[in-house]
Scaffold this motif. Structure first.
Motif, PDB file in Angstrom:
ATOM      1  N   GLU A   1      40.743  34.409  44.481  1.00 35.91           N
ATOM      2  CA  GLU A   1      40.147  35.011  45.678  1.00 35.91           C
ATOM      3  C   GLU A   1      39.302  36.216  45.234  1.00 35.91           C
ATOM      4  N   ARG A   2      38.000  35.988  45.131  1.00 37.72           N
ATOM      5  CA  ARG A   2      37.094  36.999  44.567  1.00 37.72           C
ATOM      6  C   ARG A   2      37.149  38.362  45.288  1.00 37.72           C
ATOM      7  N   PRO A   3      37.304  38.402  46.628  1.00 42.40           N
ATOM      8  CA  PRO A   3      37.299  39.710  47.301  1.00 42.40           C
ATOM      9  C   PRO A   3      38.334  40.700  46.761  1.00 42.40           C
TER      10      PRO A   3
ATOM     11  N   SER B   1      37.257  44.000  44.299  1.00 40.80           N
ATOM     12  CA  SER B   1      36.755  45.335  44.680  1.00 40.80           C
ATOM     13  C   SER B   1      37.795  46.085  45.512  1.00 40.80           C
ATOM     14  N   LYS B   2      38.971  45.499  45.614  1.00 40.94           N
ATOM     15  CA  LYS B   2      40.015  46.126  46.440  1.00 40.94           C
ATOM     16  C   LYS B   2      41.265  46.322  45.579  1.00 40.94           C
ATOM     17  N   ALA B   3      42.321  45.514  45.835  1.00 36.36           N
ATOM     18  CA  ALA B   3      43.614  45.762  45.184  1.00 36.36           C
ATOM     19  C   ALA B   3      43.572  45.667  43.654  1.00 36.36           C
TER      20      ALA B   3
ATOM     21  N   THR C   1      33.044  27.696  30.134  1.00 35.05           N
ATOM     22  CA  THR C   1      31.997  26.712  29.852  1.00 35.05           C
ATOM     23  C   THR C   1      30.816  26.947  30.790  1.00 35.05           C
ATOM     24  N   GLU C   2      29.750  27.463  30.239  1.00 39.73           N
ATOM     25  CA  GLU C   2      28.561  27.696  31.068  1.00 39.73           C
ATOM     26  C   GLU C   2      27.631  26.488  30.976  1.00 39.73           C
ATOM     27  N   ILE C   3      27.237  26.006  32.131  1.00 38.12           N
ATOM     28  CA  ILE C   3      26.261  24.921  32.162  1.00 38.12           C
ATOM     29  C   ILE C   3      24.871  25.552  32.079  1.00 38.12           C
ATOM     30  N   VAL C   4      24.079  25.090  31.136  1.00 37.30           N
ATOM     31  CA  VAL C   4      22.749  25.688  30.954  1.00 37.30           C
ATOM     32  C   VAL C   4      21.631  24.732  31.353  1.00 37.30           C
TER      33      VAL C   4
ATOM     34  N   THR D   1      28.031  27.313  42.533  1.00 38.88           N
ATOM     35  CA  THR D   1      27.754  28.331  41.515  1.00 38.88           C
ATOM     36  C   THR D   1      27.720  29.765  42.057  1.00 38.88           C
ATOM     37  N   GLY D   2      27.806  29.933  43.378  1.00 31.51           N
ATOM     38  CA  GLY D   2      27.889  31.289  43.935  1.00 31.51           C
ATOM     39  C   GLY D   2      26.657  32.140  43.686  1.00 31.51           C
ATOM     40  N   SER D   3      26.884  33.431  43.516  1.00 33.45           N
ATOM     41  CA  SER D   3      25.761  34.368  43.343  1.00 33.45           C
ATOM     42  C   SER D   3      25.941  35.181  42.072  1.00 33.45           C
ATOM     43  N   SER D   4      24.848  35.778  41.640  1.00 39.10           N
ATOM     44  CA  SER D   4      24.968  36.759  40.549  1.00 39.10           C
ATOM     45  C   SER D   4      24.456  38.081  41.093  1.00 39.10           C
TER      46      SER D   4
ATOM     47  N   LEU E   1      30.937  50.601  49.482  1.00 34.65           N
ATOM     48  CA  LEU E   1      31.956  51.299  50.281  1.00 34.65           C
ATOM     49  C   LEU E   1      33.366  51.025  49.736  1.00 34.65           C
ATOM     50  N   GLU E   2      33.634  49.769  49.387  1.00 38.85           N
ATOM     51  CA  GLU E   2      34.977  49.453  48.872  1.00 38.85           C
ATOM     52  C   GLU E   2      35.202  50.110  47.516  1.00 38.85           C
ATOM     53  N   LEU E   3      34.177  50.092  46.677  1.00 33.62           N
ATOM     54  CA  LEU E   3      34.328  50.687  45.344  1.00 33.62           C
ATOM     55  C   LEU E   3      34.476  52.205  45.414  1.00 33.62           C
TER      56      LEU E   3
ATOM     57  N   PRO F   1      21.636  34.033  45.005  1.00 34.00           N
ATOM     58  CA  PRO F   1      22.311  32.755  44.807  1.00 34.00           C
ATOM     59  C   PRO F   1      21.880  32.101  43.497  1.00 34.00           C
ATOM     60  N   LEU F   2      22.845  31.509  42.801  1.00 32.38           N
ATOM     61  CA  LEU F   2      22.560  30.924  41.484  1.00 32.38           C
ATOM     62  C   LEU F   2      22.075  29.485  41.627  1.00 32.38           C
ATOM     63  N   THR F   3      20.772  29.344  41.816  1.00 34.49           N
ATOM     64  CA  THR F   3      20.192  28.019  42.054  1.00 34.49           C
ATOM     65  C   THR F   3      19.225  27.595  40.941  1.00 34.49           C
TER      66      THR F   3
ATOM     67  N   VAL G   1      27.800  24.043  48.262  1.00 33.22           N
ATOM     68  CA  VAL G   1      28.703  24.779  49.168  1.00 33.22           C
ATOM     69  C   VAL G   1      28.744  26.267  48.817  1.00 33.22           C
ATOM     70  N   GLY G   2      29.330  27.057  49.716  1.00 37.45           N
ATOM     71  CA  GLY G   2      29.505  28.491  49.459  1.00 37.45           C
ATOM     72  C   GLY G   2      28.187  29.249  49.504  1.00 37.45           C
ATOM     73  N   ASP G   3      28.090  30.278  48.670  1.00 36.28           N
ATOM     74  CA  ASP G   3      26.938  31.193  48.691  1.00 36.28           C
ATOM     75  C   ASP G   3      25.592  30.498  48.495  1.00 36.28           C
TER      76      ASP G   3
ATOM     77  N   HIS H   1      33.294  31.422  54.749  1.00 35.06           N
ATOM     78  CA  HIS H   1      32.383  30.269  54.708  1.00 35.06           C
ATOM     79  C   HIS H   1      32.533  29.504  53.385  1.00 35.06           C
ATOM     80  N   ALA H   2      32.755  30.232  52.291  1.00 32.47           N
ATOM     81  CA  ALA H   2      32.947  29.560  50.996  1.00 32.47           C
ATOM     82  C   ALA H   2      34.122  28.594  51.104  1.00 32.47           C
ATOM     83  N   ARG H   3      35.210  29.076  51.681  1.00 28.17           N
ATOM     84  CA  ARG H   3      36.414  28.233  51.833  1.00 28.17           C
ATOM     85  C   ARG H   3      36.141  27.041  52.737  1.00 28.17           C
TER      86      ARG H   3
END
Ligand code: FAD
Length: 434
Positions: free
Chosen positions: A46-48, A51-53, A93-96, A122-125, A176-178, A263-265, A295-297, A317-319
């Motif tokens: 769970e990526r969130p 920046s928190k716990a 393993t990074e897909i290039v 692949t989400g975002s960077s 703000l969280e950081l 987004p990593l496209t 899906v996701g970001d 939304h990712a879930r």
């Protein structure tokens, strides 16, 4: 070089990948059919939490504590779970290179992965200050936060620079969280952002005034209306100062930058239709290329409730998109159909003892209600967004689970409003009556 073939491949090992894997298991995927390929070294989490716990000075969250799917109250998918189900977790393993025509993915180490169905997750960077050539932005101790390795570097920096000075660049939710966790770690915190108030893409001036006041009372110094234009480093190459456009100079032992993501496209450029910066999908997350889902970001999908194509960079939304895509994939192979994705935007953030939730669309007029005094012992306040006489969005700080459900319902039902004054007076009661 090694070549492996799977019926299904999920590219990316983040939130969507984990929730997709759970849905694959529910749908009866057979051992050996599914692989998750991730550049990260750990099973989906769970990526969130990062920046928190994860950054708390005491009892910080650590893996395996926050592997998916705990964030939504589900069973935790430990690495053993994937092994039991016969799902290959191909980590580090990074897909290039991706070739959608020949259905192959190639890793940085030169391995080839063939698939029949591909789910792009692949989400975002993060956007880096070095991308804009900000002077000195490559100094040591300037950090970004996206993956668990980044969070580990921050943990080390916090230990190494006890009672030191931190400058947080960016006034979004990551900033703000950081800022909050850095303060909890007894560091001296300055926040810098160019906008007139924090979280300007969502917060109204009234909402932001509460958080800025609350943060100031915690001793966090906020500098608005200017940007970092350069950094100076000491003889070891470690950041020493942040130079601001307005001429001020801030001392810094640590800098954390949170100025947005992308987004990593890139792997798929020219091979798949794109829209609004993401990979275009239908309501079942199918892309323009047969057998390829996104899906996701990274997905730009039809947001049915607003009749518009949108991209959403939030965990809920990712879930949900991941689960929906896998359901749709199985249904289509069985010649069945499922309902279109009908998503109500939901976003939340937590810092200190605060916790807010937002549902719907933040467009139109706004009405602020409740106690939003930063010095209040039990602040509870919110805002509605009203468009064409209907409530289309709702925000609530410190809501109970029932109250949060009520504001979600308002955003979904979009009730008519007779008068904005009455709505302001009714406040949360309005939502609880729907
Ligand atoms: P990700 O979870 O980012 O996963 C993408 C995965 O793909 C990663 O494992 C990455 O390494 C992998 N990958 C990418 N490219 C490749 C490649 N070429 N080869 C192999 N692997 C690759 N949202 C909220 O709603 N509330 C919050 O409080 C909140 N807090 C957050 C805090 C932080 C620090 C961050 C970074 C995000 C937060 N979010 C929050 C946003 C939320 O986490 C994301 O929207 C969500 O993770 C998106 O899921 P995803 O699966 O699309 O991408």
């Amino acid at each position: 070089m090694a070549e492996k073939t799977f019926k299904y491949v999920i590219l990316g090992g983040g939130v969507s990948a984990g929730y997709a894997a759970r849905e694959f298991a529910k749908q009866g995927v057979k051992p050996g059919e599914l692989a998750i390929i991730s550049k990260e070294g750990v099973a989906p989490y769970e990526r969130p939490a990062l920046s928190k716990a994860y950054l708390f000075p005491e009892s910080p969250a650590r893996l395996p504590g926050f592997h998916v799917c705990v964030g939504s109250g589900g069973e935790r998918l430990l690495p053993e779970w994937y092994a039991e189900k016969g799902i290959a977790l191909i980590l580090n393993t990074e897909i290039v290179k991706a070739d959608l025509a020949s259905k192959t993915l190639i890793s940085a180490a030169g391995e080839t992965f063939n698939y029949h169905f591909l789910i792009i997750a692949t989400g975002s960077s993060v956007i880096r200050l070095t991308d804009f050539g900000v002077q000195g932005a490559d100094a040591k101790n300037i950090y970004y936060l996206r993956e668990i390795d980044d969070a580990d570097k921050l943990v080390e920096a916090i230990k190494a620079k006890k009672h030191g000075k931190v400058v947080i660049v960016g006034g979004g939710y990551i900033g703000l969280e950081l800022s909050a966790v850095m303060k909890l770690n007894n560091l001296d915190v300055n926040m810098v952002y160019p906008e007139p108030w924090c979280m300007p893409r969502l917060f109204t001036a009234g909402i932001a005034a509460f958080y800025e006041g609350y943060y100031a009372n915690k001793g966090i110094k906020i500098i608005k209306g200017t940007v970092a234009i350069g950094f100076t480093a000491d003889a070891n190459g470690e950041v020493k100062e942040v130079k601001l456009k307005d001429g001020r100079v801030l001392e810094a032992d640590i800098v954390v930058v949170g100025v947005g993501g992308r987004p990593l496209t890139t792997l798929f450029k020219g091979q798949v239709e794109e829209e609004k910066g993401g990979i275009k999908t239908d309501s079942f997350f199918k892309t323009s290329v047969p057998h390829v889902y996104a899906v996701g970001d990274v997905a730009t999908f039809p947001m049915k409730i607003y009749n518009e194509m949108r991209r959403v960079e939030h965990v809920d939304h990712a879930r949900k998109s991941a689960e929906h895509a896998v359901k749709a994939l199985f249904a289509s192979t069985e010649g069945k159909s499922i309902e279109e994705y009908d998503y109500l935007p939901f976003f939340y953030s937590r810092s200190f003892n605060l916790s807010w939730q937002f549902y719907g669309d933040n467009v139109g007029d706004t009405v602020l209600f409740g106690d939003n005094s930063p010095t209040s012992e039990n602040p509870k306040f919110g805002s509605y967004w009203i468009k064409d006489g209907k409530v289309v969005g709702a925000f609530l700080e410190s809501g109970t689970p029932e109250e949060n459900k009520a504001i979600a319902k308002v955003a979904r039902v979009q009730p008519l409003v007779e008068s904005l004054d009455l709505l302001a007076k009714d406040g949360l009661t309005f939502a609880c009556k729907i």
